[in-house]
Design a protein around this motif. Structure first.
Motif, PDB file in Angstrom:
ATOM      1  N   PHE A  63       2.440 104.618  54.784  1.00 43.98           N
ATOM      2  CA  PHE A  63       2.898 104.461  53.402  1.00 43.98           C
ATOM      3  C   PHE A  63       3.040 105.821  52.750  1.00 43.98           C
ATOM      4  O   PHE A  63       2.439 106.810  53.182  1.00 43.98           O
ATOM      5  N   MET A  64       3.846 105.865  51.718  1.00 45.37           N
ATOM      6  CA  MET A  64       4.022 107.082  50.926  1.00 45.37           C
ATOM      7  C   MET A  64       4.358 106.701  49.499  1.00 45.37           C
ATOM      8  O   MET A  64       4.864 105.614  49.227  1.00 45.37           O
ATOM      9  N   GLU A  65       4.013 107.592  48.588  1.00 41.45           N
ATOM     10  CA  GLU A  65       4.428 107.429  47.197  1.00 41.45           C
ATOM     11  C   GLU A  65       4.618 108.817  46.608  1.00 41.45           C
ATOM     12  O   GLU A  65       3.921 109.771  46.991  1.00 41.45           O
ATOM     13  N   GLY A  66       5.560 108.941  45.737  1.00 44.03           N
ATOM     14  CA  GLY A  66       5.846 110.227  45.133  1.00 44.03           C
ATOM     15  C   GLY A  66       6.202 110.067  43.673  1.00 44.03           C
ATOM     16  O   GLY A  66       6.786 109.055  43.266  1.00 44.03           O
ATOM     17  N   THR A  67       5.853 111.072  42.887  1.00 46.48           N
ATOM     18  CA  THR A  67       6.169 111.079  41.465  1.00 46.48           C
ATOM     19  C   THR A  67       6.592 112.485  41.062  1.00 46.48           C
ATOM     20  O   THR A  67       5.925 113.462  41.424  1.00 46.48           O
ATOM     21  N   TYR A  68       7.683 112.569  40.332  1.00 49.51           N
ATOM     22  CA  TYR A  68       8.090 113.838  39.723  1.00 49.51           C
ATOM     23  C   TYR A  68       8.395 113.562  38.258  1.00 49.51           C
ATOM     24  O   TYR A  68       9.126 112.624  37.922  1.00 49.51           O
ATOM     25  N   ALA A  69       7.801 114.371  37.396  1.00 50.98           N
ATOM     26  CA  ALA A  69       8.020 114.219  35.960  1.00 50.98           C
ATOM     27  C   ALA A  69       8.318 115.574  35.357  1.00 50.98           C
ATOM     28  O   ALA A  69       7.626 116.557  35.634  1.00 50.98           O
ATOM     29  N   SER A  70       9.355 115.618  34.555  1.00 53.78           N
ATOM     30  CA  SER A  70       9.709 116.827  33.825  1.00 53.78           C
ATOM     31  C   SER A  70       9.799 116.467  32.348  1.00 53.78           C
ATOM     32  O   SER A  70      10.538 115.553  31.965  1.00 53.78           O
ATOM     33  N   SER A  71       9.024 117.153  31.524  1.00 51.59           N
ATOM     34  CA  SER A  71       9.021 116.838  30.102  1.00 51.59           C
ATOM     35  C   SER A  71       9.142 118.105  29.280  1.00 51.59           C
ATOM     36  O   SER A  71       8.754 119.193  29.717  1.00 51.59           O
ATOM     37  N   GLN A  72       9.674 117.934  28.089  1.00 49.25           N
ATOM     38  CA  GLN A  72       9.744 119.032  27.127  1.00 49.25           C
ATOM     39  C   GLN A  72       9.239 118.536  25.785  1.00 49.25           C
ATOM     40  O   GLN A  72       9.668 117.496  25.287  1.00 49.25           O
TER      41      GLN A  72
END
Length: 971
Positions: free
Chosen positions: A323-332
């Motif tokens: 299994f795998m899970e990924g998260t990318y978040a870019s905020s300003q």
């Protein structure tokens, strides 16, 4: 249908299908894992009181950030950081955190799919919920009480376990827009989720993307906060005056400047004319000379986010999968507040802020006395030599509007990836192993500050023999010094502003590495069932670095001096958990189970720690289940607490115990005050100890970490009962859950409260704390001698916390066809009553209660009502925040009894209506704060007030009524 809006806060006491973090099947029965346990089994329900917010509730609430929905749950306290209470933060503004039981953000552990998530605040364990893709969430499990034995450090108050959607197939697309009734707080969301399975059915992959844009709300656009004000009661000490605003209560730092020449003060009127005297707030005969800061402040910080999440699973062989899970978040995020308030003391501290306006320069081979040409004649003629160097000097204060508003723009990027394998080792025994890496980077640019070294040179100007404006210092001239004129509004030229301007920079990096191995299964069978065992090991590394630009670190931009912070630690942990079924299917024991867990941890910073819990689950009959849990949890100090060097702060809401003291005032505090010669000098000069408005608004201090900290220990009890009546008229459609909680934290890691320091130093019996208090050594400008200049505070294991109370969750679901009607009705009530909650600042000191105070009401509930009829769904949700008192310490400092001043209860109503005319399309509209309920009037000067908001914006709705509408497509 995506809008079963009435689902509310579902208590997950039973181990049903929606409670699974992951599943594994044997030949006959599904074995599941629930929040609060590492074991998989079929009889784990009832041990831990868990409430759940599910995907249907998230969809119907239409929140951009899951924090907004979680805070409706009465188990949560006022968050340390949200977009409505962090405009004045020098870093991490706009981050979204949660705080269970009002015990502190760092004591609430946030997990994703049962595993740790990298922090969004450098040096802390706090997760920024801006990084969580809201519409990708299947559910959120909320478990309060100590959980360190199962999940490790930071779970002293409880766990928030965010579960992502699993094995989704198809495409879901959602677009939404909205704004407040005032025309601001615009909010737009665009998101999609798609998933597919492989042709052989062994694999599934999901991808989610989202864009959200939450607009700003400014203080000037709400009547309650449009003008600078303060509490009359904070000045008079009278209970009846506490919520009466003194308005205007402007700042004495104004753009036109205020100049102190000899015994005369000067400023400029609105027409730009130099005038004598000064009136900050004006009078019947004179216009106000002060400055309205609230015209520049922000209530809600704008937040723009891009989110991408993915998860996948593939069966490698029978019973084994990866299994795998990924998260990318870019905020300003962007903060905005009033221009900087500059004092000549910031530039010339050694002379008490005396700016020289006469100089000796060499002209034609001889020294000639010259004057600063910008100084008006009236000011020059009134000036005297106050520092004894033979030259005239003046003092001044000025609001630096020529430089621009203060604030910062922060770009944050969070990346997290998890990979692992899981499977059945042998019949009834399961293994999962994973590796988790996460990192958060932040780049922040701030504005509105000045370079004090350049400014100092630019102020010392003269005209040479040819009439050219020159800086006195030759080296400064060689480096591009531009003379600056501070006399009058708008007097600083663009060239001079460029020379003295000092944009700030902040760079942070936070990383987390976690590797874990878990094995669980059945040891052997007893007459009542199988004895379950889970064992595992986990290795974790944490690192954080936070670094401002050199001027900020040295405090040479006239702002906070904030040094570089860097540190890290690693920890190796081992745990075991066992479940023993004692009785089953006998008289008065449909089930009786005993569970225990223990975790051993070895930290590179604080050494060895141990956490444990013991739980008893008893169901005398199938419809009634009792539970009792005893837990001891530990929290190791975080990186900031250990490694933070002295960092400057500007605390607010403090009361000087010496205020108003005269030469004859009786009492221990008055006697202690008069022993200080600086305080006595103030009394002699003014008849009573007197603070100016600038004194009240200009208190600073330094916060310090402590590398010698020890872990803190939390001890908790939980007693609960679940009742699900069957075959009882009226009651059979209800479920009742009641839990009593009691949490006590020993050797708590705390910064000693500054008000406590003051109260103890002056008449409280602990004069050792006086070492942290610094008072002004002389009268300078608009600051009086003896007034508070610095109050420092450090971190230590000197504190304690405790809280106890009762949670009640009642749910109801009924098909109205039984009554000859149509549709489905649902209701759910989540209610918390806090019996006691207090802090102990130092060992042996008296309890400082917080339960019932603003931000921690004794009573709070969330009621969700819903009705579904064919394609129409209606939900009505109500949030109640009970009556709350002003802080006891504040009231005591005003010689008022605890709980003698309170704000009334506040109730918010939210309405959502959804219509699904087609299988693939659903349309919805909603209103939050339907009746536009005003927040509690926690105005400036009162404890709990957020600057520029005029309420406690973490507790109450500071924005007002908001509308939204959207459409959701599913294929």
């Amino acid at each position: 249908m995506g809008s079963a809006a009435w689902s509310g806060l579902t208590p997950a006491y039973a181990a049903d299908e929606e409670n699974t973090e992951s599943t594994a099947k044997d030949a006959s029965v599904e074995r599941i894992q629930v929040t609060g346990s590492r074991m998989r089994g079929t009889d784990l329900q009832g041990f831990s009181p868990v409430q759940t917010v599910d995907a249907k509730e998230i969809d119907s609430s239409s929140v951009a950030n899951i924090q907004d929905l979680l805070l409706k749950n009465p188990a949560f306290g006022s968050p340390a950081i949200s977009r409505t209470n962090s405009n004045f933060s020098t870093s991490s503004a706009g981050v979204a955190t949660v705080d269970l039981r009002n015990l502190g953000t760092d004591r609430t552990l946030v997990l994703v799919n049962g595993r740790r998530f990298v922090s969004g605040i450098p040096g802390s364990a706090a997760v920024d919920l801006n990084t969580i893709p809201t519409q990708f969430i299947e559910r959120v499990d909320i478990m309060t009480g100590g959980a360190s034995a199962v999940y490790g450090s930071d779970a002293v108050a409880g766990v928030v376990n965010i579960i992502y959607k699993q094995e989704f197939e198809g495409v879901e697309f959602d677009v939404q827009g909205g704004q407040s009734a005032e025309g601001d707080a615009e909010e737009n969301q665009l998101q999609f989720t798609m998933g597919t399975s492989s042709s052989n059915g062994k694999g599934n992959i999901m991808i989610h993307g989202a864009y959200t844009d939450q607009g700003a709300v400014y203080s000037r656009d709400r009547e309650r906060s449009a003008v600078d004000q303060t509490s009359l009661g904070a000045q008079t000490g009278k209970a009846e005056d506490m919520f009466t605003p003194v308005r205007p209560f402007y700042s004495s730092f104004a753009p036109q400047g205020r100049f102190f020449a000899g015994d005369t003060q000067f400023t400029y009127d609105k027409n730009g004319k130099l005038i004598e005297g000064w009136s900050t707030n004006g009078s019947a005969t004179r216009e106000a000379n002060g400055f309205n800061r609230n015209n520049y402040r922000t209530i809600a910080i704008p937040v723009e986010r891009y989110l991408l999440a993915t998860s996948g699973k593939y069966e490698l062989s029978e019973g084994w999968s990866t299994f795998m899970e990924g998260t990318y978040a870019s905020s300003q995020t962007q903060t905005e507040l009033e221009p900087f308030a500059l004092s000549s003391e910031d530039l010339f501290p050694s002379t008490g802020g005396q700016l020289p306006i006469e100089f000796l320069v060499n002209q034609g081979g001889k020294d000639v006395m010259v004057r600063n040409p910008f100084v008006p004649d009236a000011v020059f003629n009134a000036a005297t030599d106050t520092d004894g160097d033979g030259f005239r000097d003046i003092g001044f204060t000025r609001r630096m509007t020529d430089i621009g508003n203060r604030g910062n723009i922060a770009d944050r990027d969070t990346f997290r990836i998890v990979g692992g394998v899981e499977g059945e080792i042998t019949d009834g025994w399961y293994l999962d192993a994973f590796y988790n890496y996460g990192a958060t980077k932040e780049s922040q640019v701030s504005s509105g500050q000045v370079n004090v070294l350049n400014f100092k040179h630019a102020l010392q100007a003269y005209k040479d023999a040819n009439g050219n404006l020159m800086c006195i210092d030759a080296d400064a001239r060689a480096q591009g010094c531009v003379p600056v004129n501070v006399f009058g509004a708008g007097s600083i030229t663009p060239e001079a502003a460029k020379y003295i301007n000092a944009p700030g920079m902040l760079s942070t990096f936070t990383s987390q590495k976690v590797a874990g191995l878990n094995v669980n299964g059945d040891l052997f069978d007893l007459p009542a069932g199988s004895v379950g065992l889970a064992v595992g090991a986990e290795y974790r590394e944490e690192f954080s670095r936070s670094e401002f630009d050199p001027l900020q670190q040295a405090g040479l931009n006239a702002g906070n001096a904030i040094p570089r912070t860097e540190g890290g630690f690693d920890v190796m942990e081992y745990y075991t958990e066992v479940n023993v079924p004692l009785l089953a299917d006998v008289f008065l024991a449909d089930q009786l189970n005993l569970r225990g867990a223990v975790r051993f941890s070895d930290y590179s910073t604080v050494g060895n720690t141990t956490s444990w819990n013991v739980a008893l689950d008893w169901a005398p009959i199938e419809e009634v289940r009792f539970r009792a849990i005893r837990a001891e949890s530990t929290r190791a100090p975080n990186i900031n607490e250990l490694f933070s060097p002295p960092s400057q702060d500007y605390p607010s809401g403090l009361t000087d115990p010496c205020n108003g003291v005269t030469a004859t005032t009786a009492g221990a505090a008055a006697e202690a005050c008069r022993k200080d010669p600086l305080i006595m000098a103030n009394i002699q000069a003014n008849g009573a100890f007197t603070q100016t408005q600038a004194d009240l608004q200009g208190i600073s201090g330094y916060n310090r970490g402590n590398p010698n900290l020890d872990p803190e220990t939390g001890k908790s009890w939980t007693f609960g009962v679940t009742v699900s009546p069957e075959n009882i008229a009226v009651l059979e459609d209800f479920d009742f859950n009641v839990d009593y909680f009691d949490i006590e934290i020993e050797d708590a890691i705390v910064s000693t409260p500054r008000q406590f320091i003051l109260d103890q130093c002056y008449g409280g019996g602990d004069t050792s704390l006086c070492q942290f208090v610094t008072r002004r050594g002389q009268t300078t400008g608009n600051n009086n001698i003896g007034t508070l200049e610095y109050i420092d505070s450090g971190v230590s294991n000197s504190g304690g916390f405790a809280t106890s109370g009762v949670d009640v969750v009642v749910s109801y679901s009924k098909d109205l066809g039984d009554y000859g009607l149509t549709g489905q009705a649902n209701a759910r009530l989540s209610y918390t009553h806090v019996i006691e909650g207090y802090a102990i600042p130092l060992p042996g000191s008296e309890k400082d209660p917080f339960a019932g105070e603003v931000g921690a009401p004794e009573n709070k509930f969330y009621l969700s009502l819903g009705y579904q009829w064919e394609d129409l769904t209606v939900a009505w949700n109500t949030t109640f925040i009970g009556e709350s008192y002003l802080d006891d310490s504040f009231l005591t400092s005003k010689k008022l009894a605890p709980e003698s001043v309170s704000v009334g209860s506040v109730t918010y109503h939210d309405l959502n209506v959804a219509y699904q005319p087609f299988d693939v399309a659903e349309f919805y509209i909603g209103v939050n704060n339907l009746f536009d309920a005003d927040p509690a009037p926690i105005i400036s000067g009162l404890p709990g007030a957020d600057t520029g908001v005029e309420t406690d914006a973490g507790t109450y709705d500071a924005i007002g009524r908001r509308y939204y509408a959207g459409v959701r497509f599913k294929f």
